[in-house]
Design a protein around this motif. Sequence first.
Motif, PDB file in Angstrom:
ATOM      1  N   LEU A 184      89.896  55.655  44.009  1.00 42.47           N
ATOM      2  CA  LEU A 184      88.812  56.240  44.862  1.00 42.47           C
ATOM      3  C   LEU A 184      88.021  55.304  45.982  1.00 42.47           C
ATOM      4  N   HIS A 185      87.961  55.510  47.187  1.00 44.83           N
ATOM      5  CA  HIS A 185      87.119  54.733  48.121  1.00 44.83           C
ATOM      6  C   HIS A 185      86.076  55.755  48.692  1.00 44.83           C
ATOM      7  N   ILE A 186      84.965  55.045  48.582  1.00 42.36           N
ATOM      8  CA  ILE A 186      83.966  55.849  49.004  1.00 42.36           C
ATOM      9  C   ILE A 186      82.768  54.718  49.624  1.00 42.36           C
ATOM     10  N   GLU A 187      82.059  55.107  50.595  1.00 43.26           N
ATOM     11  CA  GLU A 187      81.187  54.323  51.223  1.00 43.26           C
ATOM     12  C   GLU A 187      79.583  55.175  51.109  1.00 43.26           C
ATOM     13  N   TRP A 188      78.666  54.224  50.964  1.00 44.19           N
ATOM     14  CA  TRP A 188      77.401  54.942  50.476  1.00 44.19           C
ATOM     15  C   TRP A 188      76.168  54.103  50.999  1.00 44.19           C
ATOM     16  N   ALA A 189      75.039  54.450  51.257  1.00 44.57           N
ATOM     17  CA  ALA A 189      74.055  53.625  51.761  1.00 44.57           C
ATOM     18  C   ALA A 189      72.595  54.186  51.102  1.00 44.57           C
ATOM     19  N   SER A 190      71.890  53.384  50.495  1.00 45.77           N
ATOM     20  CA  SER A 190      70.539  53.810  50.265  1.00 45.77           C
ATOM     21  C   SER A 190      69.582  53.696  51.434  1.00 45.77           C
ATOM     22  N   GLU A 246      80.515  57.389  34.577  1.00 44.35           N
ATOM     23  CA  GLU A 246      79.902  57.387  35.618  1.00 44.35           C
ATOM     24  C   GLU A 246      79.808  55.782  36.012  1.00 44.35           C
ATOM     25  N   VAL A 247      80.068  55.616  37.507  1.00 43.20           N
ATOM     26  CA  VAL A 247      79.756  54.339  37.992  1.00 43.20           C
ATOM     27  C   VAL A 247      78.377  54.412  38.839  1.00 43.20           C
ATOM     28  N   GLN A 248      77.553  53.427  38.481  1.00 44.31           N
ATOM     29  CA  GLN A 248      76.269  53.780  39.064  1.00 44.31           C
ATOM     30  C   GLN A 248      76.288  53.482  40.470  1.00 44.31           C
ATOM     31  N   ILE A 249      75.381  54.152  41.244  1.00 49.62           N
ATOM     32  CA  ILE A 249      75.011  53.740  42.534  1.00 49.62           C
ATOM     33  C   ILE A 249      73.336  53.661  42.710  1.00 49.62           C
ATOM     34  N   LEU A 250      73.087  52.460  43.198  1.00 52.23           N
ATOM     35  CA  LEU A 250      71.655  52.019  42.975  1.00 52.23           C
ATOM     36  C   LEU A 250      71.341  51.116  44.169  1.00 52.23           C
ATOM     37  N   ASP A 251      70.315  50.947  44.888  1.00 51.47           N
ATOM     38  CA  ASP A 251      69.775  49.961  45.690  1.00 51.47           C
ATOM     39  C   ASP A 251      69.219  48.987  44.608  1.00 51.47           C
ATOM     40  N   VAL A 260      70.327  59.525  49.274  1.00 48.07           N
ATOM     41  CA  VAL A 260      71.425  58.490  49.733  1.00 48.07           C
ATOM     42  C   VAL A 260      72.470  58.974  50.562  1.00 48.07           C
ATOM     43  N   ARG A 261      72.938  58.453  51.279  1.00 51.75           N
ATOM     44  CA  ARG A 261      73.885  58.914  52.391  1.00 51.75           C
ATOM     45  C   ARG A 261      75.428  58.338  51.995  1.00 51.75           C
ATOM     46  N   PHE A 262      76.436  59.099  52.429  1.00 49.34           N
ATOM     47  CA  PHE A 262      77.795  59.113  51.697  1.00 49.34           C
ATOM     48  C   PHE A 262      78.568  59.120  53.097  1.00 49.34           C
ATOM     49  N   ARG A 263      79.867  58.359  53.029  1.00 54.99           N
ATOM     50  CA  ARG A 263      80.941  58.775  54.408  1.00 54.99           C
ATOM     51  C   ARG A 263      82.051  58.280  53.652  1.00 54.99           C
ATOM     52  N   ASN A 264      83.322  58.630  54.569  1.00 53.01           N
ATOM     53  CA  ASN A 264      84.604  57.786  54.318  1.00 53.01           C
ATOM     54  C   ASN A 264      84.919  58.187  52.866  1.00 53.01           C
ATOM     55  N   GLY A 273      69.839  50.423  53.363  1.00 55.97           N
ATOM     56  CA  GLY A 273      70.025  50.899  54.684  1.00 55.97           C
ATOM     57  C   GLY A 273      71.324  50.431  55.164  1.00 55.97           C
ATOM     58  N   GLU A 274      72.029  49.596  54.782  1.00 54.17           N
ATOM     59  CA  GLU A 274      73.233  48.911  54.970  1.00 54.17           C
ATOM     60  C   GLU A 274      74.508  49.798  54.262  1.00 54.17           C
ATOM     61  N   TRP A 275      75.700  49.904  54.991  1.00 56.55           N
ATOM     62  CA  TRP A 275      76.775  50.644  54.371  1.00 56.55           C
ATOM     63  C   TRP A 275      77.219  49.908  52.964  1.00 56.55           C
ATOM     64  N   GLN A 276      77.712  50.307  52.066  1.00 56.66           N
ATOM     65  CA  GLN A 276      78.182  49.704  50.975  1.00 56.66           C
ATOM     66  C   GLN A 276      79.365  50.482  50.722  1.00 56.66           C
ATOM     67  N   THR A 277      80.729  49.693  50.235  1.00 56.07           N
ATOM     68  CA  THR A 277      81.941  50.245  49.764  1.00 56.07           C
ATOM     69  C   THR A 277      82.172  50.246  48.201  1.00 56.07           C
ATOM     70  N   TYR A 278      82.690  51.209  47.664  1.00 54.96           N
ATOM     71  CA  TYR A 278      83.424  51.271  46.423  1.00 54.96           C
ATOM     72  C   TYR A 278      84.823  51.338  46.566  1.00 54.96           C
ATOM     73  N   ASP A 279      85.713  50.516  45.786  1.00 57.04           N
ATOM     74  CA  ASP A 279      86.932  50.845  45.794  1.00 57.04           C
ATOM     75  C   ASP A 279      87.104  50.874  44.167  1.00 57.04           C
ATOM     76  N   ILE A 280      87.531  51.984  43.637  1.00 54.44           N
ATOM     77  CA  ILE A 280      87.443  52.299  42.089  1.00 54.44           C
ATOM     78  C   ILE A 280      89.074  52.660  41.796  1.00 54.44           C
ATOM     79  N   LEU A 281      89.598  51.894  40.843  1.00 56.08           N
ATOM     80  CA  LEU A 281      90.596  52.346  39.952  1.00 56.08           C
ATOM     81  C   LEU A 281      90.231  52.903  38.698  1.00 56.08           C
TER      82      LEU A 281
END
Length: 278
Positions: free
Chosen positions: A123-129, A152-157, A258-262, A187-195
């Motif tokens: 999975l590739h996912i981009e997020w921003a707090s 769950e893989v946690q998303i948090l600022d 939380v925002r998400f893209r791509n 506010g900056e975009w972050q990426t997760y690449d998850i296997l």
Amino acid sequence: MVVDLQFEFTNRQRKKKMIFNKRHSNKQLCICFAIVGICSLSYIAISVASKITEYKSGYVWNKPKVVTPGKENSAPPSDAIVLFDGKDLSQWKNGENWIVKEGYATANKTGITTKKSFGDCQLHIEWASPKKVEGDGQGRGNSGVYFMGKYEVQILDSYKNKTYHDGQAGSVYKQTPPLVNACRPPGEWQTYDILFTAPRFDKAGNVTQKAAFTVLHNGVVVQNHFVLKGGTFWHKPAEYEAHAEKLPLSLQYHRNPVRFRNIWIRELSPIKGTLPKK
């Protein structure tokens, strides 16, 4: 007297010549021995090499299919399923509850779940707090990626934000912290690449293979094939409960915008090979 001197001089010259000839002969002899030694070693090496054969596994493997990578590493490859391309959330249940604009989706009202089910995957996912910091600890930019709706893989600022370590960004929630904190500022975009490796169960519901995560946060490894203790729970320890081989993916709404893209995903399956009978 002159004769004696001449004789003595001649004698000395003969001795010097004899010594020189002896030394020269010894040098030539050493060179000859060296050449013979090298030739012998070369012959031995060639003889040994001629008796060594290449190891081959014997497996007849299926040909790996060709996958065309995206123009950038963040872009979906040719075999990916695009879950969100910045336009709509039609691939998700409850997607209409989230706000889609300017190429991203903002979490709102409820969590969302994919209409399609997945097992082993990439999975590739981009997020921003939120850029504006409000709250602290678990109340700051909180969301989560739930594989199979359970793991769950946690998303948090987690940028300069104190909380329990196994609850910060990149953690497997309440099972293990990330190896490092690779969080960017709010506010900056972050990426997760998850296997993700899905668990396996036998007919009686017993775990035969536990689930596992490898996670890269902003290109940094934060989980290195971590083997899960079970599903994610807030109110009790992790444990496994038997389920189907494939289940949907979910994104959590935790009352933070939380925002998400791509977002894209690739289904993974081991390449097959056969070992012919002898």
